[in-house]
Design a protein around this motif. Structure first.
Motif, PDB file in Angstrom:
ATOM      1  N   ALA A  42       0.839  -1.204   0.000  1.00 51.01           N
ATOM      2  CA  ALA A  42       0.000   0.000   0.000  1.00 51.01           C
ATOM      3  C   ALA A  42       0.871   1.249   0.000  1.00 51.01           C
ATOM      4  O   ALA A  42       0.595   2.226  -0.708  1.00 51.01           O
ATOM      5  CB  ALA A  42      -0.926  -0.004   1.212  1.00 51.01           C
ATOM      6  N   GLY A  43       1.942   1.210   0.765  1.00 52.48           N
ATOM      7  CA  GLY A  43       2.870   2.336   0.765  1.00 52.48           C
ATOM      8  C   GLY A  43       3.601   2.475  -0.554  1.00 52.48           C
ATOM      9  O   GLY A  43       3.939   3.596  -0.964  1.00 52.48           O
ATOM     10  N   VAL A  44       3.852   1.363  -1.220  1.00 52.52           N
ATOM     11  CA  VAL A  44       4.497   1.408  -2.532  1.00 52.52           C
ATOM     12  C   VAL A  44       3.605   2.137  -3.529  1.00 52.52           C
ATOM     13  O   VAL A  44       4.063   3.017  -4.271  1.00 52.52           O
ATOM     14  CB  VAL A  44       4.808  -0.022  -3.020  1.00 52.52           C
ATOM     15  N   VAL A  45       2.322   1.788  -3.556  1.00 52.85           N
ATOM     16  CA  VAL A  45       1.387   2.457  -4.474  1.00 52.85           C
ATOM     17  C   VAL A  45       1.320   3.945  -4.173  1.00 52.85           C
ATOM     18  O   VAL A  45       1.385   4.783  -5.077  1.00 52.85           O
ATOM     19  CB  VAL A  45      -0.013   1.818  -4.379  1.00 52.85           C
ATOM     20  N   ALA A  46       1.216   4.282  -2.888  1.00 48.74           N
ATOM     21  CA  ALA A  46       1.115   5.693  -2.518  1.00 48.74           C
ATOM     22  C   ALA A  46       2.361   6.460  -2.936  1.00 48.74           C
ATOM     23  O   ALA A  46       2.281   7.580  -3.456  1.00 48.74           O
ATOM     24  CB  ALA A  46       0.882   5.818  -1.018  1.00 48.74           C
ATOM     25  N   GLY A  47       3.527   5.868  -2.701  1.00 50.23           N
ATOM     26  CA  GLY A  47       4.763   6.543  -3.065  1.00 50.23           C
ATOM     27  C   GLY A  47       4.896   6.755  -4.561  1.00 50.23           C
ATOM     28  O   GLY A  47       5.246   7.845  -5.027  1.00 50.23           O
ATOM     29  N   SER A  90      10.718   8.089  -6.755  1.00 50.87           N
ATOM     30  CA  SER A  90      11.495   7.137  -7.544  1.00 50.87           C
ATOM     31  C   SER A  90      11.351   5.732  -6.961  1.00 50.87           C
ATOM     32  O   SER A  90      11.020   5.550  -5.779  1.00 50.87           O
ATOM     33  CB  SER A  90      12.971   7.536  -7.547  1.00 50.87           C
ATOM     34  N   VAL A  91      11.640   4.741  -7.800  1.00 51.77           N
ATOM     35  CA  VAL A  91      11.577   3.354  -7.343  1.00 51.77           C
ATOM     36  C   VAL A  91      12.576   3.127  -6.214  1.00 51.77           C
ATOM     37  O   VAL A  91      12.267   2.464  -5.217  1.00 51.77           O
ATOM     38  CB  VAL A  91      11.842   2.392  -8.518  1.00 51.77           C
ATOM     39  N   ALA A  92      13.781   3.682  -6.335  1.00 46.52           N
ATOM     40  CA  ALA A  92      14.792   3.504  -5.289  1.00 46.52           C
ATOM     41  C   ALA A  92      14.313   4.092  -3.960  1.00 46.52           C
ATOM     42  O   ALA A  92      14.490   3.488  -2.893  1.00 46.52           O
ATOM     43  CB  ALA A  92      16.104   4.156  -5.722  1.00 46.52           C
ATOM     44  N   ASP A  93      13.703   5.269  -4.023  1.00 47.18           N
ATOM     45  CA  ASP A  93      13.208   5.918  -2.803  1.00 47.18           C
ATOM     46  C   ASP A  93      12.078   5.104  -2.184  1.00 47.18           C
ATOM     47  O   ASP A  93      12.020   4.906  -0.964  1.00 47.18           O
ATOM     48  CB  ASP A  93      12.745   7.335  -3.145  1.00 47.18           C
ATOM     49  N   VAL A  94      11.166   4.627  -3.032  1.00 43.89           N
ATOM     50  CA  VAL A  94      10.044   3.821  -2.534  1.00 43.89           C
ATOM     51  C   VAL A  94      10.551   2.524  -1.911  1.00 43.89           C
ATOM     52  O   VAL A  94      10.065   2.092  -0.854  1.00 43.89           O
ATOM     53  CB  VAL A  94       9.055   3.538  -3.685  1.00 43.89           C
ATOM     54  N   ALA A  95      11.536   1.892  -2.538  1.00 43.29           N
ATOM     55  CA  ALA A  95      12.091   0.651  -1.992  1.00 43.29           C
ATOM     56  C   ALA A  95      12.716   0.892  -0.624  1.00 43.29           C
ATOM     57  O   ALA A  95      12.520   0.103   0.314  1.00 43.29           O
ATOM     58  CB  ALA A  95      13.126   0.068  -2.958  1.00 43.29           C
ATOM     59  N   ALA A 150      10.106   1.252   1.987  1.00 48.12           N
ATOM     60  CA  ALA A 150       9.453  -0.029   2.289  1.00 48.12           C
ATOM     61  C   ALA A 150      10.377  -1.000   3.010  1.00 48.12           C
ATOM     62  O   ALA A 150       9.929  -2.075   3.441  1.00 48.12           O
ATOM     63  CB  ALA A 150       8.947  -0.661   0.994  1.00 48.12           C
ATOM     64  N   GLY A 151      11.665  -0.640   3.124  1.00 50.73           N
ATOM     65  CA  GLY A 151      12.621  -1.533   3.762  1.00 50.73           C
ATOM     66  C   GLY A 151      12.972  -2.729   2.905  1.00 50.73           C
ATOM     67  O   GLY A 151      13.312  -3.800   3.426  1.00 50.73           O
ATOM     68  N   LEU A 152      12.906  -2.551   1.587  1.00 52.15           N
ATOM     69  CA  LEU A 152      13.169  -3.642   0.655  1.00 52.15           C
ATOM     70  C   LEU A 152      14.270  -3.241  -0.327  1.00 52.15           C
ATOM     71  O   LEU A 152      14.418  -2.066  -0.659  1.00 52.15           O
ATOM     72  CB  LEU A 152      11.911  -3.979  -0.164  1.00 52.15           C
ATOM     73  N   GLU A 186      15.629  -3.235  -4.203  1.00 47.77           N
ATOM     74  CA  GLU A 186      14.867  -3.010  -5.438  1.00 47.77           C
ATOM     75  C   GLU A 186      14.496  -4.320  -6.118  1.00 47.77           C
ATOM     76  O   GLU A 186      13.410  -4.434  -6.704  1.00 47.77           O
ATOM     77  CB  GLU A 186      15.652  -2.105  -6.378  1.00 47.77           C
ATOM     78  N   ARG A 187      15.363  -5.323  -6.068  1.00 49.74           N
ATOM     79  CA  ARG A 187      15.043  -6.603  -6.718  1.00 49.74           C
ATOM     80  C   ARG A 187      13.889  -7.298  -5.996  1.00 49.74           C
ATOM     81  O   ARG A 187      13.002  -7.868  -6.633  1.00 49.74           O
ATOM     82  CB  ARG A 187      16.281  -7.494  -6.762  1.00 49.74           C
ATOM     83  N   LEU A 188      13.911  -7.261  -4.661  1.00 48.28           N
ATOM     84  CA  LEU A 188      12.802  -7.873  -3.918  1.00 48.28           C
ATOM     85  C   LEU A 188      11.514  -7.102  -4.138  1.00 48.28           C
ATOM     86  O   LEU A 188      10.433  -7.706  -4.288  1.00 48.28           O
ATOM     87  CB  LEU A 188      13.146  -7.927  -2.426  1.00 48.28           C
ATOM     88  N   LEU A 189      11.592  -5.793  -4.164  1.00 47.75           N
ATOM     89  CA  LEU A 189      10.403  -4.991  -4.453  1.00 47.75           C
ATOM     90  C   LEU A 189       9.847  -5.343  -5.822  1.00 47.75           C
ATOM     91  O   LEU A 189       8.624  -5.452  -5.998  1.00 47.75           O
ATOM     92  CB  LEU A 189      10.737  -3.497  -4.396  1.00 47.75           C
TER      93      LEU A 189
END
Length: 251
Positions: free
Chosen positions: A156-161, A167-172, A175-177, A179-182
Motif C-alpha cells: 500500500a505504501g508502494v502504491v502511494a509513493g 522514484s523506485v529507489a526511494d520507494v524501496a 518499504a525496507g526492501l 529493489e530486486r525484492l520490491l
C-alpha cells in the motif's frame, strides 16, 4: 443501466463497483494498475451471462461488444486482486481470462447462477439489476478474502509513493526492501514491476489534470514528466493515440 457509472465498494481500500452498457464501436480501456472481476450478458447471447477477469494492462485495450451488452465489474485496488482471485497478478497481465480458469468449475457455476438471478430479479431492488449484480460480485469477493491471506501490507505504501511521483529507489528504501525484492513482490501483487506501475499511475494522474482543463505543458510538469514532449510520447505509447484525441474519446 446506461453509460458508465461507478461507486465505492464494500471491500474498501479503493476498490469500486462499475457498470457500463456497450454502445456502437470499440471502447478504449486504459491501463490503471488494477484487476477486474466482470460479469456480462453479452447482449443476451449467453443465457446466464459469463464471468471473466481482466488483468492489469500495460497498454490500452480496445474492447468491442454488441450494442446494448451490459457489464458489471468489481475493480480491485492495486494489489488486492490476487487475494481474491488466487493467482499472482503477473499471470493475468494484458489478458482476459474466464473465471472458470482460475476457480473450481462448480464454484463458478454457482456464482454465475447467483449473479444471473440477481440480474433477473434486480428490477425490484434499489438501484436496479446493475446494483444487484454488483452486490453479488462483492459478496463473492468478500467470501474469498475471508479464506485468503491478507494482501502484502508493505505494498500500500508502494502504491502511494509511486502515485506521488517518488522514484523506485526511494520507494524501496521506504518499504525496507531492496529493489530486486520490491520488483518480485510487485509482479505478484500488481502484475508488473514498480517502474511500470509508476508509469501507469503517472499517466492516469496526467489524464485527470488534462480533463480538468489544465494546459498540456502544465500537465506535464504537474504529473512529473520531463516536458510536454515526454508526456506526448508516453500517452501515445500507453494509450495508442495522442492526448487530444484521447480526451475527445472520453469526453
Amino acid at each position: 443501466m446506461s453509460g458508465y457509472r461507478e461507486r465505492g465498494s464494500r471491500l474498501g481500500g479503493g476498490t469500486v463497483v462499475w457498470t457500463r452498457t456497450a454502445g456502437t464501436g470499440s471502447q478504449r480501456v486504459l491501463p490503471d494498475g488494477c484487476t477486474d472481476l466482470i460479469w456480462t450478458d453479452e447482449g443476451g447471447t449467453a443465457p446466464e451471462g459469463r464471468l471473466f477477469v481482466a488483468g492489469p494492462d500495460t497498454r490500452a485495450q480496445l474492447a468491442a461488444a454488441p450494442p446494448g451488452a451490459r457489464y458489471v465489474g468489481l475493480r480491485f485496488a492495486p494489489g488486492t486482486g490476487p487475494s481474491v482471485l488466487g493467482v499472482p497478478a503477473h499471470e493475468l497481465r494484458d489478458r482476459r481470462v474466464p473465471l472458470s480458469a482460475l476457480w473450481p468449475g462448480a464454484r463458478v457455476r454457482r456464482l454465475t447462477g447467483r449473479v444471473a438471478g440477481h440480474a433477473a430479479a434486480g428490477a425490484a431492488e434499489p438501484g436496479g439489476p446493475a446494483a444487484a449484480v454488483g452486490r453479488a460480485l462483492e459478496d463473492a469477493a468478500l467470501g474469498r478474502l475471508d479464506e485468503a491471506p491478507p494482501p502484502d501490507p508493505v505494498l500500500a505504501g508502494v502504491v502511494a509513493g509511486l502515485a506521488h511521483g517518488r522514484s523506485v529507489a526511494d520507494v524501496a528504501r521506504s518499504a525496507g526492501l531492496g529493489e530486486r525484492l520490491l520488483h518480485r513482490r510487485s509482479l505478484a501483487a500488481f502484475g508488473y514491476g514498480p517502474k511500470t506501475l509508476g508509469r501507469v499511475l503517472r499517466l492516469n494522474r496526467a489524464l485527470d489534470l488534462a480533463r480538468d482543463g489544465l494546459p498540456f505543458a502544465e500537465v506535464a510538469v504537474a504529473a512529473g514528466y520531463a516536458d510536454q514532449a515526454h508526456l506526448a510520447r508516453e500517452v501515445r505509447t500507453m494509450a495508442g493515440v495522442p492526448l487530444r484525441r484521447l480526451l475527445a474519446e472520453s469526453g
